[in-house]
Design an enzyme around this catalytic site. Structure first.
Site, PDB file in Angstrom:
ATOM      1  N   SER A 262      -4.389   9.270  -2.243  1.00  0.00           N
ATOM      2  CA  SER A 262      -4.648   8.036  -1.502  1.00  0.00           C
ATOM      3  C   SER A 262      -4.594   6.843  -2.448  1.00  0.00           C
ATOM      4  O   SER A 262      -4.584   6.994  -3.673  1.00  0.00           O
ATOM      5  CB  SER A 262      -6.024   8.103  -0.854  1.00  0.00           C
ATOM      6  OG  SER A 262      -7.014   7.962  -1.853  1.00  0.00           O
ATOM      7  N   LYS A 263      -4.594   5.678  -1.837  1.00  0.00           N
ATOM      8  CA  LYS A 263      -4.564   4.448  -2.616  1.00  0.00           C
ATOM      9  C   LYS A 263      -5.809   4.374  -3.511  1.00  0.00           C
ATOM     10  O   LYS A 263      -5.751   3.884  -4.629  1.00  0.00           O
ATOM     11  CB  LYS A 263      -4.505   3.272  -1.649  1.00  0.00           C
ATOM     12  CG  LYS A 263      -4.401   1.933  -2.334  1.00  0.00           C
ATOM     13  CD  LYS A 263      -4.022   0.870  -1.351  1.00  0.00           C
ATOM     14  CE  LYS A 263      -4.360  -0.535  -1.773  1.00  0.00           C
ATOM     15  NZ  LYS A 263      -5.304  -0.778  -2.796  1.00  0.00           N
ATOM     16  N   ARG A 264      -6.921   4.901  -2.970  1.00  0.00           N
ATOM     17  CA  ARG A 264      -8.163   4.887  -3.745  1.00  0.00           C
ATOM     18  C   ARG A 264      -8.025   5.636  -5.076  1.00  0.00           C
ATOM     19  O   ARG A 264      -8.549   5.204  -6.091  1.00  0.00           O
ATOM     20  CB  ARG A 264      -9.305   5.516  -2.938  1.00  0.00           C
ATOM     21  CG  ARG A 264      -9.812   4.673  -1.803  1.00  0.00           C
ATOM     22  CD  ARG A 264     -11.243   4.150  -2.047  1.00  0.00           C
ATOM     23  NE  ARG A 264     -12.245   5.165  -2.320  1.00  0.00           N
ATOM     24  CZ  ARG A 264     -12.725   6.041  -1.436  1.00  0.00           C
ATOM     25  NH1 ARG A 264     -12.245   6.065  -0.212  1.00  0.00           N
ATOM     26  NH2 ARG A 264     -13.660   6.878  -1.778  1.00  0.00           N
ATOM     27  N   GLY A 266      -5.375   5.978  -6.828  1.00  0.00           N
ATOM     28  CA  GLY A 266      -4.607   5.120  -7.721  1.00  0.00           C
ATOM     29  C   GLY A 266      -5.484   4.026  -8.309  1.00  0.00           C
ATOM     30  O   GLY A 266      -5.473   3.785  -9.515  1.00  0.00           O
ATOM     31  N   ASP A 267      -6.272   3.391  -7.447  1.00  0.00           N
ATOM     32  CA  ASP A 267      -7.149   2.307  -7.917  1.00  0.00           C
ATOM     33  C   ASP A 267      -8.141   2.831  -8.952  1.00  0.00           C
ATOM     34  O   ASP A 267      -8.393   2.207  -9.973  1.00  0.00           O
ATOM     35  CB  ASP A 267      -7.919   1.694  -6.739  1.00  0.00           C
ATOM     36  CG  ASP A 267      -6.988   0.941  -5.794  1.00  0.00           C
ATOM     37  OD1 ASP A 267      -5.846   0.643  -6.219  1.00  0.00           O
ATOM     38  OD2 ASP A 267      -7.379   0.677  -4.645  1.00  0.00           O
TER      39      ASP A 267
END
Ligand code: GLU
Length: 501
Positions: A262-264, A266-267
């Site tokens: 998920s984008k999370r 990556g962050d």
């Protein structure tokens, strides 16, 4: 393979294209190339509530950057155009009607409120509301009222949707190229809406109609669409159309732990999940392009998310992938995303770039620091340090001493200097001053001759020499550095070090 290969990527432009979507596009592209077929792109934008400005352009730009642009799409070889579903709006209603007439679909007049009440009531009883064979005759549908009544209500402008009438008590035996034989019980399916009250088709109807009209031979898409497979295959049956073959790609998994990337993730871990940077009101999401990844590296690591050629080979060019790609070699199991390995791929492709191109990429970074370097010198500098870099953005930290004299010296290395170091460095300056042809090899020969003749140990000269030029005991071959820094600057730095250390 009976039909000519025509495959598609069918994104909904609801935000930036996720890296998983890019992998889907890539596998379609490779499959088409492998079979001399066509890879086309269709924009699935029937859900007007989810429209995001710029998202469509983003998709095209991302595929273009990666070198996997479709050969037919919006504004390009529109053989079966339009390629944007919102522009095909007028087309879908007749197909929904066709299914109503043949008994494969029905009108449903239930209001949103009525359905909501049903849902709540079920919830209160600890059950889930599902709209299908078991209750469709108790709801407000054309299945329980006369044709005349149905017509009247529609003519009166009552809102309705068209739902698929899923057959009862059937076991569907379906096949997926990656997953093999699959079984689905129709009684477990709900009667999906095909046509909405706003006059737009749902994803399911538009997708099947268009895949048929655009002569799609294979549907290659993410695993999240597998639950739609029974409905889709029933729709082909209902229309009497030949269904394409299906292949559902494995999920891309988090680098650590379980679940979908998920984008999370990556962050949290500092890596992009998007091919290109995306700016929105919520902020900026980083992209592989802006992070300094080469498109070849991104293509390469994406290709290996769920596929390999059966050997240990890891480096593949796009052309090679197009020759070797095989859907039968795609795994069912999810593929772990490995951001560290991705850097390794970039390292490889960075080494493949010409020094000229790398120097060109480095020049703007230097210009920002008001450093102007002659092209040939920059090419040599780049060639001496690139081996240590994964990204062009790391060049400055690896090469700063070529452009600015060190302002500090590594403490540990400085402590190693002996009492006679300043004296030796002074002598070294005299040796250097007398060298006419100031090239790496020549400087090395002369300096080493001097050391041998005077029986001076290597470490006694080389370490403080490097420390004086670089500020630390790092960097490429010392005499290459000396040549590139030049005689005058080398001597200046030695003098400064003698005074400081
Ligand atoms: N529009 C769907 C998506 O956003 C397409 C799914 C499919 O390939 O059938 O992914």
């Amino acid at each position: 393979m009976s039909r000519p290969v025509r495959v598609r990527f069918a994104p909904s432009p609801t935000g930036p294209l996720h890296i998983g979507g890019v992998r889907t596009a890539l596998f379609n592209y490779l499959f088409a190339k492998k079979h001399n077929g066509v890879f086309y792109l269709r924009i699935e934008d029937t859900d007007q509530n989810r429209f995001v400005p710029g998202a469509e352009q983003y998709i095209f730009e991302a595929l273009e950057w990666l070198g996997i642009a479709p050969s037919e799409t919006v504004g390009k070889n529109e053989k079966f155009g339009p390629y944007r579903q919102s522009e095909r709006k007028h087309l879908y209603k007749q197909y929904a009607d066709q299914l109503v007439h043949s008994g494969w679909a029905y009108y449903a007049f239930d209001t949103a409120e009525a359905l909501d009440n049903q849902r709540k009531q079920h919830e209160a009883e600890g059950k889930t509301f599902i709209y299908n064979w078991h209750n469709r005759e108790k709801l407000d549908t054309s299945l329980v009222i006369s044709a005349a009544e149905t017509e009247k209500r529609i003519a009166n402008g009552e809102a309705y949707v068209i739902r698929f009438k899923t057959p009862v008590n059937e076991t569907l035996h379906l096949h997926d190229i990656i997953r093999g034989d699959l079984k689905f019980e129709t009684n477990l399916l709900d009667d999906k809406v095909l046509f909405k009250s706003d006059g737009m088709p749902t994803y399911h109807l538009a997708n099947i109609v268009d895949d048929h009209l655009m002569e799609t031979s294979h549907v290659i898409r993410g695993e999240e669409w597998l639950p739609s497979l029974p409905l889709h295959s029933l729709l082909y049956k209902a229309f009497g159309w030949e269904a394409p073959e299906f292949a559902h790609l494995p999920l891309i998994l988090k680098p650590v732990g379980n679940g979908k990337l998920s984008k999370r993730d990556g962050d949290k871990m500092g890596f992009p999940v998007f091919p290109l940077e995306w700016k929105s009101e919520e902020g900026i999401s980083s992209g592989y392009r802006e992070k300094g990844f080469f498109p070849e590296a991104v293509v390469n690591f994406l290709a290996l998310l769920g596929w390999n050629d059966g050997t240990d080979q890891e480096i593949f060019s796009l052309e090679e992938l197009a020759q070797k790609f095989d859907l039968n070699r795609v795994h069912k199991a999810g593929a772990k995303f490995d951001p560290e390995k991705n850097k390794w791929f970039n390292h490889h492709y960075l080494q493949q770039q010409s020094n000229e191109r790398l120097a060109e990429a480095f020049a703007p970074i230097l210009a920002e620091k008001n450093i102007v370097v002659e092209k040939d010198r920059l090419i040599k500098i780049v060639s001496s340090i690139k081996e240590r870099a994964n990204f062009v953005s790391e060049f400055w930290d690896l090469a700063d001493y070529f452009f600015v004299a060190p302002t500090a010296y590594d403490e540990k290395a400085a402590k190693n200097c002996k009492e006679d170091t300043p004296h030796l460095m002074q002598q070294l300056i005299s040796v250097l001053e007398n060298i006419g042809d100031f090239t790496s090899i020549n400087i090395e020969t002369i300096v080493k001759d001097w050391m041998t003749k005077n029986e001076i140990g290597m470490g006694k000269v080389m370490q403080p020499f490097r420390l004086s030029l670089v500020g630390a005991l790092k960097g490429p071959h010392l005499f290459d550095i000396v040549e590139l820094i030049g005689k005058e600057e080398t001597i200046n730095r030695l003098e400064k070090a003698i005074a400081t250390l």
